[in-house]
Scaffold this motif. Structure first.
Motif, PDB file in Angstrom:
ATOM      1  N   ARG A   1      -5.984   9.365   2.898  1.00 47.97           N
ATOM      2  CA  ARG A   1      -4.841   9.916   2.179  1.00 47.97           C
ATOM      3  C   ARG A   1      -4.402  11.103   3.282  1.00 47.97           C
ATOM      4  NH1 ARG A   1      -7.672   8.940  -2.386  1.00 47.97           N
ATOM      5  NH2 ARG A   1      -6.836   7.423  -3.877  1.00 47.97           N
ATOM      6  N   LEU A   2      -2.726  10.813   3.173  1.00 52.25           N
ATOM      7  CA  LEU A   2      -2.480  11.946   4.393  1.00 52.25           C
ATOM      8  C   LEU A   2      -2.615  13.265   3.977  1.00 52.25           C
ATOM      9  CD1 LEU A   2      -0.309  11.447   6.650  1.00 52.25           C
ATOM     10  CD2 LEU A   2       1.576  11.590   4.809  1.00 52.25           C
ATOM     11  N   ARG A   3      -2.711  13.514   2.583  1.00 49.65           N
ATOM     12  CA  ARG A   3      -2.943  15.071   2.127  1.00 49.65           C
ATOM     13  C   ARG A   3      -4.551  15.506   2.626  1.00 49.65           C
ATOM     14  NH1 ARG A   3      -3.107  12.990  -3.142  1.00 49.65           N
ATOM     15  NH2 ARG A   3      -5.165  12.811  -3.892  1.00 49.65           N
ATOM     16  N   ASP A   4      -5.563  14.056   2.795  1.00 47.92           N
ATOM     17  CA  ASP A   4      -6.824  14.710   3.101  1.00 47.92           C
ATOM     18  C   ASP A   4      -6.741  14.958   4.748  1.00 47.92           C
ATOM     19  OD1 ASP A   4      -7.796  14.399   0.435  1.00 47.92           O
ATOM     20  OD2 ASP A   4      -8.305  12.442   0.654  1.00 47.92           O
ATOM     21  N   VAL A   5      -5.914  14.429   5.177  1.00 51.18           N
ATOM     22  CA  VAL A   5      -5.837  14.174   6.700  1.00 51.18           C
ATOM     23  C   VAL A   5      -5.453  15.743   7.022  1.00 51.18           C
ATOM     24  CG1 VAL A   5      -4.860  13.633   8.976  1.00 51.18           C
ATOM     25  CG2 VAL A   5      -5.793  11.963   7.107  1.00 51.18           C
ATOM     26  N   ARG A   6      -4.279  16.176   6.200  1.00 47.86           N
ATOM     27  CA  ARG A   6      -3.769  17.471   6.444  1.00 47.86           C
ATOM     28  C   ARG A   6      -4.626  18.513   6.045  1.00 47.86           C
ATOM     29  NH1 ARG A   6       1.272  18.309   2.778  1.00 47.86           N
ATOM     30  NH2 ARG A   6       1.671  16.033   3.392  1.00 47.86           N
ATOM     31  N   ALA A   7      -5.484  18.212   5.134  1.00 50.10           N
ATOM     32  CA  ALA A   7      -6.490  19.248   4.514  1.00 50.10           C
ATOM     33  C   ALA A   7      -7.691  19.281   5.814  1.00 50.10           C
ATOM     34  CB  ALA A   7      -7.200  18.996   3.327  1.00 50.10           C
TER      35      ALA A   7
ATOM     36  N   MET B   1       0.842  -1.205   0.054  1.00 48.31           N
ATOM     37  CA  MET B   1       0.071  -0.119  -0.046  1.00 48.31           C
ATOM     38  C   MET B   1       0.714   1.169   0.048  1.00 48.31           C
ATOM     39  SD  MET B   1      -3.355   0.871   2.103  1.00 48.31           S
ATOM     40  CE  MET B   1      -4.065  -0.662   1.350  1.00 48.31           C
ATOM     41  N   ALA B   2       0.511   2.180  -0.605  1.00 49.29           N
ATOM     42  CA  ALA B   2       1.372   3.562  -0.803  1.00 49.29           C
ATOM     43  C   ALA B   2       1.478   4.221   0.576  1.00 49.29           C
ATOM     44  CB  ALA B   2       0.667   4.343  -1.648  1.00 49.29           C
ATOM     45  N   MET B   3       2.595   4.409   0.691  1.00 50.13           N
ATOM     46  CA  MET B   3       3.161   5.462   1.874  1.00 50.13           C
ATOM     47  C   MET B   3       2.006   6.327   2.697  1.00 50.13           C
ATOM     48  SD  MET B   3       6.082   4.052   3.314  1.00 50.13           S
ATOM     49  CE  MET B   3       6.553   5.290   4.130  1.00 50.13           C
ATOM     50  N   ASP B   4       1.687   6.896   1.521  1.00 41.33           N
ATOM     51  CA  ASP B   4       0.503   8.106   2.232  1.00 41.33           C
ATOM     52  C   ASP B   4      -0.866   7.683   2.467  1.00 41.33           C
ATOM     53  OD1 ASP B   4      -0.011   7.792  -0.398  1.00 41.33           O
ATOM     54  OD2 ASP B   4      -0.151  10.056  -0.922  1.00 41.33           O
ATOM     55  N   ILE B   5      -1.177   6.429   2.320  1.00 43.80           N
ATOM     56  CA  ILE B   5      -2.586   6.025   2.508  1.00 43.80           C
ATOM     57  C   ILE B   5      -2.456   5.246   4.081  1.00 43.80           C
ATOM     58  CG2 ILE B   5      -4.336   4.232   1.979  1.00 43.80           C
ATOM     59  CD1 ILE B   5      -3.615   5.073  -1.057  1.00 43.80           C
ATOM     60  N   ILE B   6      -3.517   5.813   5.008  1.00 40.70           N
ATOM     61  CA  ILE B   6      -3.454   5.212   6.245  1.00 40.70           C
ATOM     62  C   ILE B   6      -4.863   4.771   6.336  1.00 40.70           C
ATOM     63  CG2 ILE B   6      -1.280   6.308   7.272  1.00 40.70           C
ATOM     64  CD1 ILE B   6      -2.718   8.735   7.722  1.00 40.70           C
ATOM     65  N   SER B   7      -4.774   3.978   7.614  1.00 38.37           N
ATOM     66  CA  SER B   7      -5.987   3.253   8.104  1.00 38.37           C
ATOM     67  C   SER B   7      -6.644   4.048   8.942  1.00 38.37           C
ATOM     68  CB  SER B   7      -5.665   1.873   8.779  1.00 38.37           C
ATOM     69  OG  SER B   7      -4.757   2.171   9.836  1.00 38.37           O
ATOM     70  N   THR B   8      -7.967   3.610   9.398  1.00 39.91           N
ATOM     71  CA  THR B   8      -8.753   4.072  10.451  1.00 39.91           C
ATOM     72  C   THR B   8      -8.086   4.516  11.766  1.00 39.91           C
ATOM     73  OG1 THR B   8     -10.773   3.512   9.462  1.00 39.91           O
ATOM     74  CG2 THR B   8     -11.104   4.337  11.777  1.00 39.91           C
ATOM     75  N   LYS B   9      -7.142   3.261  11.989  1.00 42.74           N
ATOM     76  CA  LYS B   9      -6.378   3.350  13.304  1.00 42.74           C
ATOM     77  C   LYS B   9      -5.154   4.437  13.245  1.00 42.74           C
ATOM     78  CE  LYS B   9      -4.446  -0.200  16.388  1.00 42.74           C
ATOM     79  NZ  LYS B   9      -3.148   0.034  16.298  1.00 42.74           N
ATOM     80  N   GLY B  10      -4.762   4.378  12.081  1.00 41.43           N
ATOM     81  CA  GLY B  10      -3.545   5.189  11.837  1.00 41.43           C
ATOM     82  C   GLY B  10      -3.900   6.652  12.104  1.00 41.43           C
TER      83      GLY B  10
END
Ligand code: B12
Length: 282
Positions: A44-50, A1-10
């Motif tokens: 996606r990490l960028r969505d978490v950042r947004a 899985m791509a590095m910038d994709i994280i799970s709910t737990k993450g």
């Protein structure tokens, strides 16, 4: 899985909320996610950042802003915490640059945003909510950030103020504070030698005596053994007195000592320290 994709737990760990809260935000569309073939939410990490940025723009965007960490930390601290835990060095560098553009000093950013964010990571680790591995990710992201910020702040035209030795004492491994001190001293015109953590005190004393730097900056965390710290600071202060080296000490360990040798100046915050090193004869 791509590095910038994280799970709910993450996401829950990075934001310091429960998984149920993350799922609620995702289902309400406040925090963007997608589903895997098996139906699991992924982020996606960028969505978490947004999402974090949205929170900064409108505090009420998240109805549950009072949940968990959002209640304890300011939005900037929450952002720094999340970025460190997700190892997003680029975004940490941008955060520092953005705060400086808002007129905040480097010392202010570390005192008021990054140190409280890291302190919260320490509390989550102590409570078993974050693993040692996650704490290491955050500290190494910060160390990398400090290195990346250095060329941005160094002012080559500053008058050369002499050499500064920056170090922790004895078996102290918490060297991020002293690394920031090194950054600030470099910006103020000192050539810094960074010894970091885990340095025998007798070696530091020998270096001070033989090289006679303009100043030695020391850091000790709350983990420091006070008996040992008292004896270590006496050794370094003794070596410094003979060579007219100024000794500047900071961190939670030094704050807990009842007193320090008379030739040692003690600080709790970087902001006080900067005021002193900026003085014309400082
Ligand atoms: C990152 C971290 C680590 C990393 C350190 C990596 C590194 N290279 O530094 C690692 C994983 C190695 C680590 C190890 C340990 N850690 Co640790 N760690 C932390 C954590 C989460 C963040 C520290 C940090 O970097 N903060 C960011 C910097 C910028 O902030 P700061 O250090 O507070 O410094 C600020 C001021 O104090 C000041 N300052 C600091 N030094 C100086 C110097 C001068 C001259 C001046 C002017 C100012 C100044 O300026 C800074 C900005 O305001 C803290 C949590 C906390 N509350 O601090 C725990 C914490 C310090 N660790 C703790 C513990 C228990 C440990 C371990 C014993 C764990 C273990 N069982 O192995 C070991 C001890 C290792 C050792 N021998 O030193 C405890 C200490 C408990 C206590 N009694 O206070 C804490 C508080 C976590 C907790 N809540 O329980 N740790």
């Amino acid at each position: 899985m791509a590095m910038d994709i994280i799970s709910t737990k993450g996401v829950a760990e990075v934001l310091g909320v429960s998984e149920a809260t993350v799922k609620r935000w995702a289902d309400a569309g406040t925090l963007k996610c997608f589903r895997t073939a098996g139906g699991h939410r992924k982020f996606r990490l960028r969505d978490v950042r947004a999402f974090l940025t949205d929170q900064m723009d409108s505090p009420d965007a998240v109805g549950e802003a009072s949940v968990g960490l959002a209640a304890e930390l300011t939005r900037e601290q929450l952002e720094a915490r999340a970025l460190a835990l997700s190892s997003d060095v680029d975004a940490l560098v941008s955060l520092i640059a953005r705060e400086r553009m808002r007129g905040r000093s480097l010392a202010h950013v570390f005192d008021e945003v990054i140190a409280p964010a890291m302190s919260q990571i320490g509390e989550s680790w102590a409570a078993g909510k974050l693993t040692t591995a996650q704490e290491h990710v955050a500290s190494n992201a910060l160390i990398e950030t400090i290195a990346r910020v250095r060329p941005l702040i160094e002012r080559p035209s500053t008058r050369y103020r002499g050499r500064a030795i920056c170090t922790c004492l004895g078996d102290e491994q918490h060297d991020i504070g002293v690394r920031v001190v090194g950054l600030i001293l470099a910006a103020e015109g000192f050539r810094t030698s960074m010894l970091g953590g885990n340095v025998p005190t007798s070696d530091i004393a020998r270096m001070v005596a033989s090289e006679q730097p303009a100043l030695v900056a020391l850091s000790a965390s709350g983990h420091a053994n006070l008996e040992r710290l008292r004896s270590d600071i006496a050794i370094v202060a003794g070596a410094a007195a003979a060579s007219q080296t100024r000794v500047l000490a900071g961190g939670h360990g030094f704050a807990r000592l009842a007193s320090v040798p008379s030739n040692v100046s003690r600080f709790f915050k970087l902001q006080e320290f900067v005021t002193l090193v900026k003085e014309p004869n400082g």
